[in-house]
Each structure stands twice: as C-alpha cells, then as structure tokens.
Design an enzyme around this catalytic site. Structure first.
Site, PDB file in Angstrom:
ATOM      1  N   HIS A   1       0.816  -1.226   0.000  1.00  0.00           N
ATOM      2  CA  HIS A   1       0.000   0.000   0.000  1.00  0.00           C
ATOM      3  C   HIS A   1       0.848   1.274   0.000  1.00  0.00           C
ATOM      4  O   HIS A   1       0.334   2.347  -0.322  1.00  0.00           O
ATOM      5  CB  HIS A   1      -0.929   0.041   1.221  1.00  0.00           C
ATOM      6  CG  HIS A   1      -2.000  -1.004   1.207  1.00  0.00           C
ATOM      7  ND1 HIS A   1      -2.826  -1.210   0.124  1.00  0.00           N
ATOM      8  CD2 HIS A   1      -2.389  -1.907   2.155  1.00  0.00           C
ATOM      9  CE1 HIS A   1      -3.681  -2.194   0.398  1.00  0.00           C
ATOM     10  NE2 HIS A   1      -3.423  -2.636   1.614  1.00  0.00           N
TER      11      HIS A   1
ATOM     12  N   ASP B   1      -2.973 -10.234  -2.946  1.00  0.00           N
ATOM     13  CA  ASP B   1      -3.508  -9.795  -1.658  1.00  0.00           C
ATOM     14  C   ASP B   1      -4.974  -9.377  -1.848  1.00  0.00           C
ATOM     15  O   ASP B   1      -5.361  -8.903  -2.919  1.00  0.00           O
ATOM     16  CB  ASP B   1      -2.679  -8.600  -1.163  1.00  0.00           C
ATOM     17  CG  ASP B   1      -3.021  -8.191   0.265  1.00  0.00           C
ATOM     18  OD1 ASP B   1      -2.285  -8.575   1.181  1.00  0.00           O
ATOM     19  OD2 ASP B   1      -4.027  -7.461   0.442  1.00  0.00           O
TER      20      ASP B   1
ATOM     21  N   HIS C   1      -6.448  -6.913  -0.863  1.00  0.00           N
ATOM     22  CA  HIS C   1      -6.606  -5.462  -0.998  1.00  0.00           C
ATOM     23  C   HIS C   1      -5.799  -4.957  -2.194  1.00  0.00           C
ATOM     24  O   HIS C   1      -4.832  -5.598  -2.613  1.00  0.00           O
ATOM     25  CB  HIS C   1      -6.164  -4.784   0.302  1.00  0.00           C
ATOM     26  CG  HIS C   1      -6.859  -5.361   1.508  1.00  0.00           C
ATOM     27  ND1 HIS C   1      -6.248  -6.260   2.353  1.00  0.00           N
ATOM     28  CD2 HIS C   1      -8.127  -5.220   1.947  1.00  0.00           C
ATOM     29  CE1 HIS C   1      -7.108  -6.634   3.291  1.00  0.00           C
ATOM     30  NE2 HIS C   1      -8.263  -6.026   3.071  1.00  0.00           N
TER      31      HIS C   1
ATOM     32  N   ASP D   1      -4.734 -12.713   2.675  1.00  0.00           N
ATOM     33  CA  ASP D   1      -5.933 -12.272   3.376  1.00  0.00           C
ATOM     34  C   ASP D   1      -7.206 -12.391   2.535  1.00  0.00           C
ATOM     35  O   ASP D   1      -8.271 -11.938   2.961  1.00  0.00           O
ATOM     36  CB  ASP D   1      -5.777 -10.834   3.903  1.00  0.00           C
ATOM     37  CG  ASP D   1      -5.160  -9.901   2.901  1.00  0.00           C
ATOM     38  OD1 ASP D   1      -5.037 -10.270   1.715  1.00  0.00           O
ATOM     39  OD2 ASP D   1      -4.776  -8.780   3.301  1.00  0.00           O
TER      40      ASP D   1
HETATM   41 ZN   LIG Z   1      -4.296  -7.052   2.376  1.00  0.00          ZN
END
Ligand SMILES: [Zn+2]
Length: 379
Positions: free
Chosen positions: A144, A181, A183, A269
């Site tokens: 991120h 991931d 996200h 995740d």
């Molecule tokens: Zn994540």
C-alpha cells in the site's frame, strides 16, 4: 531442480504496532478499548514456526536479510517520507506512519529497512542463479505504501524497492508485479503508473482497501498506459473466480509482457477466514494459483519468481495457505494433512458468478493494450 530461497528474521516480529483496537488506535476517553492491532506478529510467527516444524525449512535455501540503505529506498520513496518514518520510529513510545492506521514502533525504521533489504537479497540471489525462486516472510508489509505516503500498515514498498534494485543493479529490465492480496496494490501501482517497464496486476476485493481504489479504468498513464491492470472482484469471490481471473487476465498479460522477473505481492488475506476481507479462498486456491505462476515464470523468465508476504490476518489459517503456496513454489510436499480442508471443501466448489465473470472479462479486454514483447519469450 528447483531451489527456493527463504528470507525471515526475528526482528520482523519486533515491529511493534502497539495497543490498538483492531484497526483503531486505543483511545479510552473515546471508549476505544486498548487491545491488539490487527497487523500483529502472530500470523507470521506461527507461519515461520510451522514452516520449520513441518520440515519445509530444511528444503529451502535460507537467505539472511540485510537492511536496505537509504539510497536504495530513495529509488522509490521521497526523502521526506523516509525521514518521517525515521522520526516516528525514534519516538520511544512509537508514532504513526501518516494515515492514523499505520503504527510505527520504536525502532521500526530499521526493521522496515530489514524487510525491504530481505527482498533485495532474495532478488539478487535469483538474478545470480543461486536459487530458482524465493519467498520472503517479511513484516511490515509494503504494497500500500506510495512514494511519499505510508498507508494501510505499510511503511516502505518492499516489492517496489526490489523491482528498482533488479532493474538498476541486476540487469533485469522488465518486471511484472502480480498482487493477489485481498486489498488493492495501490502503492505499487502508483509508483510505476507511468512506467511501461513495470507491469502491475492486482486481483483484489472491489472497493475494500484503500476505498475507491483499484478499478479497471485505472490502467496506467503516459508511457505506462496499459501497464497497470486491475481486477476488482466482488466480495464473496472464491476459487472459481480467482482462477478465472488468473487464466483470463494474469497469464495472458504475463505472456504478452514477457518479464525478466515476476515479483509476487503474496498477501494471504483473501482466505475464507480472514477478518480483513470477504473473499473465500482456500489453501488449495493458493496452491493452484502458485502453480500457474511458477509455470509462467518457467516459460517466460527461467523460473525467476520472488514473493513478498503482504497481508494475512487469521493466525491459524494463514500458515496452511502459505504451506500450500510454498510447497508449490519449491516443488515439494510436507505430507502434512490440512485439518481444515474438509471444513472449507464446500467453499471451494462455489461456481463463478455472472458478476465475477463480468469484471474479469472487462479486465481481460485491457490485456491487449500491453505490447507483445519483441524479445524471445525464453531467455
Ligand atoms: Zn491485504
């Protein structure tokens, strides 16, 4: 014969995210009860311990990490960002990296440099041919983090730092970053958004984190137009949806781009038990996706695939997902029975839904914007 490198260091577990209530900083006057931060060492500690206990460690080439230098971080991050992380890390009571959700513990600057440097060492060993591929069980995570901003528990973008190192020092010009991931890999995308030498492909839950990020129309800019690919999958996407995305988007994109190195932002995740997303992947999905990626790396770049651990917050299921991933990467098996396989068996047969298919098909249409590599596919 595949030789797989493995990077881990106890200091990765010493990155102290403090007494939060899950995501939120503890704030007793506001009624926010002190507790454990969701990005705490437990899932990764258990993963490392089980890699050892299951006998996998003995089949891997253990590589010692080093701390990335400031000059290496500066290939990706601004000096202001680096100095901010260092200043927060120098506070004895710890600080925050900038977004209010990314704690920086006392000394975390050096630990974050050890995470980025661990990935640099792994990429170096792969480039030199000492190992075929590798996995870094690093912490804090990185995908991120943008050039000048820490976001979502990520301080420095480990994958981006490794990509620039590979290009600058190791002669690996064309880098593909695959991010599974749950996200969006927004930081990696933004760092390379105008750069056609780095293809970023992110499979993630739509509009999860960061909010309003990772839509298919985010497709790169300037010279990099076409070289950022997003597949924002609806909540509830499972095995069938992710494999459809791999086959329709990720593999064709890699084949067109013909990278010299594949970097994998390996977040775990999207597993069905994870508290931070609502996807339905099982350990078996990670096994299958990893097999497709290692096959692509074999076909395109002599097997050069380097993975960095990103998210993954369920401490008792993430190790089984990593085991399936790592067994496939290393071409081995522990023979350990997955005690949760029967529990999640029903999730794995969830069919592809029309909504999932539509998103993947939209992303697949964008793959042709990636120029066919003019160089031979196998180098
Ligand atoms: Zn994540």
């Amino acid at each position: 014969m595949t030789l797989t490198g493995y990077v881990f260091h106890p200091e990765y577990l010493w990155h102290d995210t403090g007494t939060s209530a899950g995501l939120l900083p503890a704030n007793p006057p506001a009624g926010i009860q002190p507790g454990v931060h969701v990005e705490n060492p437990e899932a990764k500690r258990r993963t490392h311990e089980l890699i050892h206990a299951w006998g996998l460690l003995g089949e891997l080439a253990v590589i010692e990490p080093r701390r990335a230098t400031e000059a290496e971080l500066l290939r990706v991050h601004t000096l202001k960002h680096i100095q901010r992380i260092k200043a927060q890390s120098d506070l004895r009571s710890g600080g925050d990296a900038g977004d209010g959700f990314s704690p920086v513990g006392y000394g975390s600057y050096d630990i974050a440099r050890l995470a980025a440097g661990g990935l640099i060492e792994l990429v170096t060993a792969v480039a030199h041919g000492d190992i075929t591929n590798g996995y870094a069980l690093t912490r804090p995570p990185g995908h991120h983090a943008t050039a000048d901003q820490a976001i979502g528990f990520c301080l420095f973008n480990n994958v981006a730092v490794a990509a620039r190192h590979a290009q600058t020092e190791l002669g690996l010009a064309r880098i593909a970053v695959v991010d599974f991931d749950a996200h969006h890999g927004n930081g990696t995308q933004s760092i390379f958004y105008t750069d056609p030498s780095v293809l970023t492909i992110s499979l993630h839950q739509a509009n999860c984190f960061p909010p309003d990020s990772g839509w298919t129309h985010e497709n790169g800019d300037g010279d990099g137009t076409g070289y950022a690919v997003n597949v924002p999958l609806p909540p509830g996407t499972g095995h069938a949806g992710y494999l459809y995305a791999m086959n329709q988007v990720v593999l064709p994109a890699l084949d067109r781009f013909a990278p010299d190195l594949v970097l994998l932002a390996a977040g775990f995740d999207a597993n069905v038990f994870d508290p931070m997303a609502r996807q339905m992947l099982t350990a078996d999905t990670y096994r299958t996706m990893t097999g497709l990626l290692t096959d692509a790396a074999d076909r395109l770049c002599n097997g050069r695939l380097v993975a960095a651990h990103e998210g993954g917050y369920n401490p008792w299921y993430v190790p089984y997902c990593v085991r399936a991933f790592l067994e496939t990467l290393a071409g081995t098996t522990t023979g350990v029975t997955d005690p949760l396989a029967a529990v999640v068996a029903g999730y794995a047969v969830e069919p592809l839904s029309p909504q999932q298919q539509a998103v993947v098909d939209e992303a697949a249409d964008l793959v042709r914007r990636i120029a066919m590599a003019s160089t031979p596919a196998v180098r």
